[in-house]
Motif scaffolding. Sequence first.
Motif, PDB file in Angstrom:
ATOM      1  N   SER A  96       0.647  -1.084  -0.378  1.00  0.00           N
ATOM      2  CA  SER A  96       0.038   0.078   0.107  1.00  0.00           C
ATOM      3  C   SER A  96       1.047   1.197   0.008  1.00  0.00           C
ATOM      4  N   GLU A 114     -10.881   1.600  -6.604  1.00  0.00           N
ATOM      5  CA  GLU A 114     -10.046   2.787  -6.397  1.00  0.00           C
ATOM      6  C   GLU A 114      -8.811   2.509  -5.274  1.00  0.00           C
ATOM      7  N   ASP A 115      -9.189   1.701  -4.498  1.00  0.00           N
ATOM      8  CA  ASP A 115      -8.166   1.058  -3.302  1.00  0.00           C
ATOM      9  C   ASP A 115      -7.360   0.259  -3.999  1.00  0.00           C
ATOM     10  N   ASP A 117      -6.298   0.341  -7.159  1.00  0.00           N
ATOM     11  CA  ASP A 117      -5.584   0.966  -7.934  1.00  0.00           C
ATOM     12  C   ASP A 117      -4.451   1.631  -7.363  1.00  0.00           C
ATOM     13  N   LYS A 118      -4.466   1.717  -6.166  1.00  0.00           N
ATOM     14  CA  LYS A 118      -3.298   2.595  -5.273  1.00  0.00           C
ATOM     15  C   LYS A 118      -2.186   1.530  -4.884  1.00  0.00           C
ATOM     16  N   LEU A 123       0.060   0.303  -9.623  1.00  0.00           N
ATOM     17  CA  LEU A 123       0.932   1.254 -10.084  1.00  0.00           C
ATOM     18  C   LEU A 123       2.315   0.883 -11.058  1.00  0.00           C
ATOM     19  N   PRO A 381       2.591   8.678  -5.815  1.00  0.00           N
ATOM     20  CA  PRO A 381       1.372   9.251  -5.433  1.00  0.00           C
ATOM     21  C   PRO A 381       1.754  10.028  -4.019  1.00  0.00           C
ATOM     22  N   TYR A 383      -0.064   9.806  -1.368  1.00  0.00           N
ATOM     23  CA  TYR A 383      -0.523   8.805  -0.270  1.00  0.00           C
ATOM     24  C   TYR A 383       0.719   7.992   0.038  1.00  0.00           C
TER      25      TYR A 383
END
Length: 486
Positions: A96, A114-115, A117-118, A123, A381, A383
Amino acid sequence: MIKAIDLKIICFLLFFGCKEIKEKTHLDLQTNKKPNIIFLFSDDQSFKDVNALGNPEVITPTMDKLVEEGTTFTHTYNMGGWNGAICVASRAMIISGRSVWRAQQISGNYSKNEDLDKTWPRLMETAGYETYMTGKWHVQAKPDSIFNHVGNVLRGMPFDTPEGYNRPLNKNDTLWKPWKKEFGGYWKGGKHWSELVKDDALSFIDNAAKRDKPFFMYVAFNAPHDPRQSPKKYVDMYPLDSVSIPQSFMPEYPFAEEMGAGKKLRDERLAPFPRTEYAVKVNKQEYYAITTHLDDQIKEIINSLEKKGLKENTYIIFSSDHGLAIGEHGLLGKQNMYDHSVRVPLMVVGPNIPKGKKIDADIYLQDIMATSLDIADVKKPEYIEFNSFLDLVSDKQAKSRYKSIYGVYKKGSQRMIRKDNYKLILYPKAKQMLLYNLNEDPLELNDLAKDAENLDKIKSLFIDLIQLQKEKGDALDLESIYKNII
C-alpha cells in the motif's frame, strides 16, 4: 511524368507513413529501455543471516554475489506490526505504501477498484509493466485482483505440527528432523515450498523472455520462517560444533511477558523455557540450513535471467520481512525491537547500480516500493509515505530521508526510536525503558537507561518519538505512561 496531384498524394503517404513508423519505433525504444524489476522477498531473515554481511557461519553464495554485484543497504528496518504476525503489517505496508497504522486501517478494505488501483502492482501497470506474483502473500487484497499473472499463492506460514515445538529438550530429543516429509510444513504437497516458488518464477521468466513488455515480479518465499525444514544435505552442512552461541544469549528475557513476547506467543514456544545453549544451537543450525537451501533457489532464478539474456536490463532487489532472534536476548521470535529482529538485508543489482557498495544510511524496507516506482518512471502518489533510495545509490553525499527510525509492536506493548546511532526502547505495560549506544554497543548488550548522565539523551529521544507517533497516527499516549521523562 508525375502529376502534381500524384506528388501531393506521395508526400502525404510518405509523411504520415514515416510519422507512424517513427512513433512506433519510439514506442519500441521506450519499451526496450524500460528495465525489468524482480523483487525477491524472504521471511524471517535477519541481516545477520547473510555471509557477506558479517556472518562467516552461514553459507549464502548467491546472496553474497548480490552484495558483490550491487549495492547493499546495511541499515534497513521494518517498522514492526500490530500483531504477532509481523509479516502481515510488513506486507500491508509494502503493497500500500502506507506506514504501519495507516496500512492497518486500509488492509481489510480492498473491496473498491480505487483502493486496488493504489497498490504497488497496479501502479507498476500504469507504466506498461506486466506484473506477476508467486509465493507467500498474507495481504487482504486478493493477488489476482491486482497482479496480471499469479502463480502459487501460499499461506502466511507452512502448516506445522506439534512435534515442531518445545524442542529439542536434550540431545536425546531426536523425533523431529527437518527433512522428514511426514511432518508436513514446507513438504506439504510433495515439493519443498521454496522450490515450488522458484519453479513458478522460472516459468514466468521463460514466458516473459518471449514478449516485449517489461515485467515486475514479486517473488515471495516463506523461508527461512519456521518450521525450518530443508533437505538433509543442507542440515549436514552445519555440524553443531560449528554453530556459535549468540553473545546476547540468556535463558529468559526479563521483560518478555510485559512486551508481548512471553510463553504464550507461538514463535517463542518453538524452543523450551528456559532457553538452553543446545536448543539454541539446533534452532540456528536449522535456520542456516533452510537459508542455504533458499539461496540455491535464488541462484536458479538469477541464472535463468542470464540464460534468457534478461539480466542486463533487470533490477534485482532482495530483502526480507524482518529478522529473527534465534536465541539472542533469550528470545526466539521477531516480536521485539532489537536489531536482530527489526533489521534486514537489502541488496539491489541492476543497470548503473554501483558494485560492491555499502550504504549505512537508515532506510525502511518499504522504501523498495517507492524505489521501484522511481525506476519505472512512475510519479510517486502523495499517499505513499516511503521514499526511493536511488539517490542514495548514485550520490555519495546523499543522506537518509529519515531523521529517525520508528518501531512498534502491538497497540501498547513496545515502542522504539533509533536516531543518531542511539536506540530507545519502551515497554509501556512494564513502564520500562532501555537505551543503547549502537556505535559502541552494536549487539545491544549494555542498557544505559539507568545511568543519570544519559537522562538528557533519553528526554531528547522521547520527545522525538512523540513527534513520530503524531506523524504515523500512533494513538498510544506515551506521555501519560512516562510522566517522569519530560
